[in-house]
Design a protein around this motif. Structure first.
Motif, PDB file in Angstrom:
ATOM      1  N   VAL A  32       0.814  -1.018  -0.087  1.00 34.67           N
ATOM      2  CA  VAL A  32      -0.022   0.042   0.049  1.00 34.67           C
ATOM      3  C   VAL A  32       0.820   1.275  -0.052  1.00 34.67           C
ATOM      4  N   HIS A  33       2.284   1.328   0.345  1.00 34.72           N
ATOM      5  CA  HIS A  33       3.135   2.305   0.405  1.00 34.72           C
ATOM      6  C   HIS A  33       4.228   2.332  -0.762  1.00 34.72           C
ATOM      7  N   SER A  34       3.969   1.373  -1.459  1.00 37.26           N
ATOM      8  CA  SER A  34       4.910   1.348  -2.913  1.00 37.26           C
ATOM      9  C   SER A  34       4.933   2.568  -3.726  1.00 37.26           C
ATOM     10  N   TYR A  35       3.705   2.949  -3.535  1.00 37.70           N
ATOM     11  CA  TYR A  35       3.421   4.248  -4.675  1.00 37.70           C
ATOM     12  C   TYR A  35       2.629   5.295  -3.733  1.00 37.70           C
ATOM     13  N   GLU A  36       2.482   6.381  -4.231  1.00 42.21           N
ATOM     14  CA  GLU A  36       1.708   7.460  -3.185  1.00 42.21           C
ATOM     15  C   GLU A  36       0.393   7.341  -3.642  1.00 42.21           C
ATOM     16  N   TYR A  37      -0.616   6.330  -3.239  1.00 41.68           N
ATOM     17  CA  TYR A  37      -1.852   5.683  -3.594  1.00 41.68           C
ATOM     18  C   TYR A  37      -2.726   6.722  -2.490  1.00 41.68           C
ATOM     19  N   PRO A  38      -3.668   7.053  -3.435  1.00 45.36           N
ATOM     20  CA  PRO A  38      -4.708   7.615  -2.493  1.00 45.36           C
ATOM     21  C   PRO A  38      -5.575   6.812  -1.577  1.00 45.36           C
ATOM     22  N   VAL A  39      -5.950   7.215  -0.609  1.00 44.36           N
ATOM     23  CA  VAL A  39      -6.734   6.296   0.579  1.00 44.36           C
ATOM     24  C   VAL A  39      -7.655   5.444  -0.008  1.00 44.36           C
ATOM     25  N   GLN A  40      -8.393   5.482  -1.163  1.00 47.06           N
ATOM     26  CA  GLN A  40      -9.391   4.665  -1.601  1.00 47.06           C
ATOM     27  C   GLN A  40      -8.626   3.536  -2.417  1.00 47.06           C
ATOM     28  N   VAL A  41      -7.123   3.677  -3.024  1.00 44.87           N
ATOM     29  CA  VAL A  41      -6.703   2.617  -3.436  1.00 44.87           C
ATOM     30  C   VAL A  41      -6.178   1.952  -2.627  1.00 44.87           C
ATOM     31  N   LEU A 101     -11.052  10.780  -5.827  1.00 39.48           N
ATOM     32  CA  LEU A 101     -11.726   9.284  -6.300  1.00 39.48           C
ATOM     33  C   LEU A 101     -13.007   9.141  -5.649  1.00 39.48           C
ATOM     34  N   PRO A 102     -13.685   8.348  -6.226  1.00 41.66           N
ATOM     35  CA  PRO A 102     -14.931   8.005  -5.581  1.00 41.66           C
ATOM     36  C   PRO A 102     -14.703   7.037  -4.226  1.00 41.66           C
ATOM     37  N   GLU A 103     -15.367   7.022  -3.441  1.00 40.86           N
ATOM     38  CA  GLU A 103     -15.429   6.434  -2.322  1.00 40.86           C
ATOM     39  C   GLU A 103     -15.521   4.836  -2.356  1.00 40.86           C
ATOM     40  N   ARG A 104     -16.925   4.636  -3.145  1.00 39.17           N
ATOM     41  CA  ARG A 104     -17.528   3.378  -3.202  1.00 39.17           C
ATOM     42  C   ARG A 104     -16.644   2.337  -4.167  1.00 39.17           C
ATOM     43  N   PHE A 105     -16.614   1.103  -4.007  1.00 38.13           N
ATOM     44  CA  PHE A 105     -16.063   0.371  -4.868  1.00 38.13           C
ATOM     45  C   PHE A 105     -16.526   0.121  -6.344  1.00 38.13           C
ATOM     46  N   GLU A 106     -17.793   0.097  -6.287  1.00 35.24           N
ATOM     47  CA  GLU A 106     -18.560  -0.027  -7.673  1.00 35.24           C
ATOM     48  C   GLU A 106     -18.265   1.441  -8.378  1.00 35.24           C
ATOM     49  N   ASP A 107     -18.047   2.434  -7.958  1.00 35.30           N
ATOM     50  CA  ASP A 107     -17.685   3.721  -8.708  1.00 35.30           C
ATOM     51  C   ASP A 107     -16.282   3.588  -8.908  1.00 35.30           C
ATOM     52  N   LEU A 108     -15.490   3.146  -8.249  1.00 33.48           N
ATOM     53  CA  LEU A 108     -13.991   2.707  -8.526  1.00 33.48           C
ATOM     54  C   LEU A 108     -13.829   2.426  -9.879  1.00 33.48           C
ATOM     55  N   MET A 109     -14.460   1.181 -10.121  1.00 35.65           N
ATOM     56  CA  MET A 109     -14.396   0.139 -11.014  1.00 35.65           C
ATOM     57  C   MET A 109     -15.485   0.066 -11.872  1.00 35.65           C
ATOM     58  N   GLU A 110     -15.896   1.078 -12.776  1.00 35.19           N
ATOM     59  CA  GLU A 110     -16.740   1.071 -13.594  1.00 35.19           C
ATOM     60  C   GLU A 110     -16.474   0.226 -14.993  1.00 35.19           C
ATOM     61  N   LYS A 111     -17.415  -0.758 -15.244  1.00 35.22           N
ATOM     62  CA  LYS A 111     -17.292  -1.591 -16.388  1.00 35.22           C
ATOM     63  C   LYS A 111     -16.167  -2.463 -16.344  1.00 35.22           C
TER      64      LYS A 111
END
Length: 300
Positions: A32-41, A101-111
């Motif tokens: 989780v810290h290998s890149y500067e990931y947003p908290v949602q990622v 970034l969106p908070e909800r999983f389904e919004d993060l991963m469209e289609k």
């Protein structure tokens, strides 16, 4: 005492149901810290790491299992791999230009699609794909088992983001044993449904704060539960100088020599652990002549 970076397996014998509990701390930090990931990622990677750890039970041989998601939303790609000896690695790609970034999983991963890949050391690779059409990653994994394995399965995933420097993740899985495959519909298997309902009462503070023995007693003190010795989980990358050399074998030698002339060396960088492997003209000639001597994996 609460133990992290362990996978605990258990059986609910009379119900013929198996279960697992995984809790990750140190093994998760490099992911989780290998890149500067947003908290949602970070949350997504934490859930994926816990889920992949639980899925190592699928491996009946030496090899690797990968949980991969691809989509057209804010997160384009994320993957976590686990080996038969319980080592994890993972990476994600997201829209770095997005203001938020969106908070909800389904919004993060469209289609999106969920791909589960099993790669034995010896034998053919198997890959299963299902749509990411459920509200949570846990439900998508349950759907995978319902479609591809036809086994009643429950997955619960948790993340603890209270300390940004020490992201934690956990997961619990219940599954009807394969010998009871005829009971594939959860709604028809009342015993499994009862056990699943009890698991739904498990709170995040309990799975992160209680010993596994206490968790199982809290949920299933009326059942005959057999708990096995835990497996240690750790971060480890499978990259190596020799694997990088094999990849270069598929690139035209003239192209590689041109890179060396312009940049001084061919550089291969691992996206998981950021190790860099460098190859000079002698290396490239040896690789394409089939005489490249495999250096120790940690030699760069």
């Amino acid at each position: 005492m609460t133990h992290f970076d362990q996978l605990h397996r258990f059986l609910i014998n009379k119900a013929n149901v198996r279960g697992e509990i995984a809790r990750l701390d140190d093994s998760l930090q490099h992911i989780v810290h290998s890149y500067e990931y947003p908290v949602q990622v970070q949350k997504l990677l934490g859930e994926m790491a816990a889920a992949t750890c639980l899925l190592t039970a699928i491996l009946k041989f030496k090899g690797e299992i990968g949980l991969q998601i691809q989509g057209q939303g804010a997160v384009k790609y994320a993957v976590v791999n686990a080996t038969h000896d319980y080592t994890l690695r993972g990476v994600a790609r997201w829209d770095e230009e997005a203001a938020s970034l969106p908070e909800r999983f389904e919004d993060l991963m469209e289609k999106g699609v969920l791909v589960i890949t099993i790669t034995p050391q010896d034998g053919e690779r198997y890959q299963g794909v299902v749509a990411l059409d459920k509200p949570t990653l846990a439900e998508c994994i349950e759907n995978y088992f319902a479609q591809s394995e036809q086994l009643a399965t429950q997955v619960r995933l948790y993340t603890d983001l209270s300390d940004p420097e020490r992201v934690k993740a956990a997961g619990m899985l219940l599954q009807v044993m394969p010998t009871q495959a005829e009971n594939t519909n959860v709604s028809q298997d009342t015993e499994f449904e009862h056990l699943s309902k009890l698991a739904e009462t498990l709170r995040a503070e309990e799975i992160f704060g209680l010993p596994v023995e206490d968790i199982l007693y809290r949920l299933y003190h009326e059942e005959e539960v057999e708990l096995f010795d835990p497996h240690t989980v750790s971060f480890a990358c499978t990259c190596s100088r020799s694997r990088s050399a094999e990849a270069l074998r598929n690139v035209e030698k003239a192209e590689l020599l041109q890179v060396i002339e312009e940049e001084g060396a061919v550089k291969m960088n691992c996206q998981y652990c950021h190790t860099e492997y460098r190859f000079d003209t002698i290396d490239i000639e040896a690789i394409h002549a089939g005489h490249f001597e495999k250096a120790p994996d940690n030699q760069q």
